[in-house]
Design an enzyme around this catalytic site. Sequence first.
Site, PDB file in Angstrom:
ATOM      1  N   PRO A  44       0.146  26.010   8.848  1.00 13.53           N
ATOM      2  CA  PRO A  44      -1.112  25.458   9.370  1.00 13.53           C
ATOM      3  C   PRO A  44      -2.286  25.603   8.399  1.00 13.53           C
ATOM      4  CG  PRO A  44       0.051  26.623  11.099  1.00 13.53           C
ATOM      5  CD  PRO A  44       0.824  26.870   9.841  1.00 13.53           C
ATOM      6  N   GLY A  45      -2.297  26.674   7.607  1.00 14.69           N
ATOM      7  CA  GLY A  45      -3.393  26.884   6.664  1.00 14.69           C
ATOM      8  C   GLY A  45      -3.003  26.691   5.219  1.00 14.69           C
ATOM      9  N   ILE A 105      -0.658 -11.989   7.541  1.00 16.29           N
ATOM     10  CA  ILE A 105      -0.044 -13.315   7.415  1.00 16.29           C
ATOM     11  C   ILE A 105       0.569 -13.747   8.740  1.00 16.29           C
ATOM     12  CG2 ILE A 105       1.908 -14.530   6.343  1.00 16.29           C
ATOM     13  CD1 ILE A 105       1.210 -12.944   3.748  1.00 16.29           C
ATOM     14  N   HIS A 106       1.157 -12.810   9.460  1.00 12.52           N
ATOM     15  CA  HIS A 106       1.783 -13.125  10.751  1.00 12.52           C
ATOM     16  C   HIS A 106       0.770 -13.275  11.880  1.00 12.52           C
ATOM     17  CE1 HIS A 106       5.589 -11.991   8.839  1.00 12.52           C
ATOM     18  NE2 HIS A 106       6.214 -12.466   9.893  1.00 12.52           N
ATOM     19  N   GLY A 107      -0.464 -12.799  11.672  1.00 14.13           N
ATOM     20  CA  GLY A 107      -1.444 -12.852  12.742  1.00 14.13           C
ATOM     21  C   GLY A 107      -1.040 -11.928  13.879  1.00 14.13           C
ATOM     22  N   ILE A 164       7.751  20.819  10.072  1.00 10.96           N
ATOM     23  CA  ILE A 164       9.075  20.983   9.476  1.00 10.96           C
ATOM     24  C   ILE A 164       9.998  19.894  10.026  1.00 10.96           C
ATOM     25  CG2 ILE A 164      10.938  22.577   8.970  1.00 10.96           C
ATOM     26  CD1 ILE A 164       8.038  23.330   7.933  1.00 10.96           C
ATOM     27  N   GLN A 174      -4.295 -21.261   0.138  1.00 10.46           N
ATOM     28  CA  GLN A 174      -4.547 -20.261  -0.901  1.00 10.46           C
ATOM     29  C   GLN A 174      -4.752 -18.867  -0.315  1.00 10.46           C
ATOM     30  OE1 GLN A 174      -8.265 -20.007  -3.624  1.00 10.46           O
ATOM     31  NE2 GLN A 174      -6.836 -21.356  -4.700  1.00 10.46           N
ATOM     32  N   GLU A 197       5.218  15.232   0.806  1.00  8.12           N
ATOM     33  CA  GLU A 197       5.743  15.380  -0.557  1.00  8.12           C
ATOM     34  C   GLU A 197       4.633  15.283  -1.601  1.00  8.12           C
ATOM     35  OE1 GLU A 197       8.608  16.467  -1.164  1.00  8.12           O
ATOM     36  OE2 GLU A 197       9.527  16.167   0.808  1.00  8.12           O
ATOM     37  N   ARG A 200       5.917 -21.228   9.323  1.00 12.92           N
ATOM     38  CA  ARG A 200       4.775 -21.421  10.211  1.00 12.92           C
ATOM     39  C   ARG A 200       3.896 -22.566   9.719  1.00 12.92           C
ATOM     40  NH1 ARG A 200       2.320 -20.840  15.192  1.00 12.92           N
ATOM     41  NH2 ARG A 200       0.210 -19.994  15.027  1.00 12.92           N
TER      42      ARG A 200
END
Length: 387
Positions: free
Chosen positions: A128-129, A341-343, A157, A283, A367, A272
Site C-alpha cells: 500500500p505504501g 470511429i464506431h461512434g 497481487i 478525412q 510493471e 459504414r
Amino acid sequence: MQFGLSEEQSMIVDTTRAFVTKELYPHELEVERNGHLPMELVREIQAKAIEAGLYAANMPEEVGGAGLDTLTWLLYEKELGRANYALHWTCVARPSNILLAGTEEQKEEYLYPCIRGEKWDCLAMTEPGAGSDLRGMTATARQDGGDFILNGTKHFISHADIADFAIVFMATGEEDTPRGPKKKITAFFVDKGTPGFTIRDGYRNVSHRGYTNAVLEFDDCRLPKSAVLGEIDKGFDVANTWLGATRLQVAATCLGRAERALDHAISYAAERRQFGQQIGKFQGVSFKLADMATELKAANLLTWEAAWKLDQGSVTEADMSMAKLKATEMLAMVADEAIQIHGGMGLMDELPLERIWRDARVERIWEGTSEIQRHIISRELLRAHGG
C-alpha cells in the site's frame, strides 16, 4: 536487417491466433459481463492449451517449455494478448521465469508443477505504501534461529486467489550507501495454507475483468531458510536478472489488442456509410486510421528490436522501457480512436472495443508506470554525459 518471420515463427503465430479465436474469443463476453472465470472453464481450456503445446511456452525446453527465443515468445504473447486477459493469462499460463532461479529442489516443488499445469504462481512485491518505490517496502522478514518470520502486507497481487504459492519480496535489513540507507530485500516462496499467511479479496478493477488481485497479509509467518529464493539480502539481484523482460511481455500483449482494435476500425470504416459514401473516405476518419497504423507499427518495431537485442545480449534498460512506454501509450490512443470511429456502437459490449479501451488504462501503471519508464530512459541518456 531482416524483418520477415521465419517459417517456425509464422507457424507459431498462426497456431496461437487460431487457438485464441476458437477457444478464447467465444468466452470473452461472459467473463466480461460477470467478472468471473469459472475454474471448470479454466481447466477445460488449460487441457486444450497443453495439448496444443501452447501452455508454459515461455519456458526453456530443458524444463519442459517450448524453448522460444525472445522475439518468437513475444510474437506468441502478442497473439494471446488479443483476447480477454483473464482467459489468456490463466488458461494459457506462462509461469514467472523467476522460478528458474530456484535450486533443483525448489524447481521440483514449484517450477515443474507450474509447467505441467498442476500449480499456479503469483509474485508479491507491491505494498500500500510502496509501489514504484520498492525500496520503500515496510513488510519485513527477520531471522529467528534457522527460520524467518514474515510480517506485513502486500496488495495488488495478481491472481493470488488461485495461486498455490507466492514469491514474496521482503525487507531483511538495511545497508548504508552514498545516497543514504537502503533496504536489503530477500525473496521467499510462501505456500498457500502456511500459518500466518492470509489471502484476502482485493479491489474491483475496471481493467481486465475476471483477472483478480488480492491482498496478502503476513502475521508472524514462519518459514524455513530453504524457502529463500536466491541469496539472502539479494532479492533485487534475482528480480533484476529474471524479471526485466516482463516489460516486453506487457508491450507485446498491448500490440495484440491494438491490432485487433485497428482491424475492427478499418472494417467498420469500409462498411459504414454516411452521406452516401463509406465513412473511411472522410478525412476525419481516414487520417485517424493512418495515425493508428503508424503508431502501431512504431510500437511493433521498438518491441521487436528490444527482443532481438535481448537475445544478442546487447539490450539496455532503456530499450525495454521505450518498448513498454510506446506500446502502452499507443494502445490507449488506438483504442480511443477505434471507439470514436464506431461512434455509439464502440461503447457497447457487443464489440470488444470498450473492453480494450478499459483494459488499456492499467498498462501504463503496472510493471512500471509510464513515468518510471521515462525516468529510466532519460537516466540512460544523461549517464553518458555524467548525469
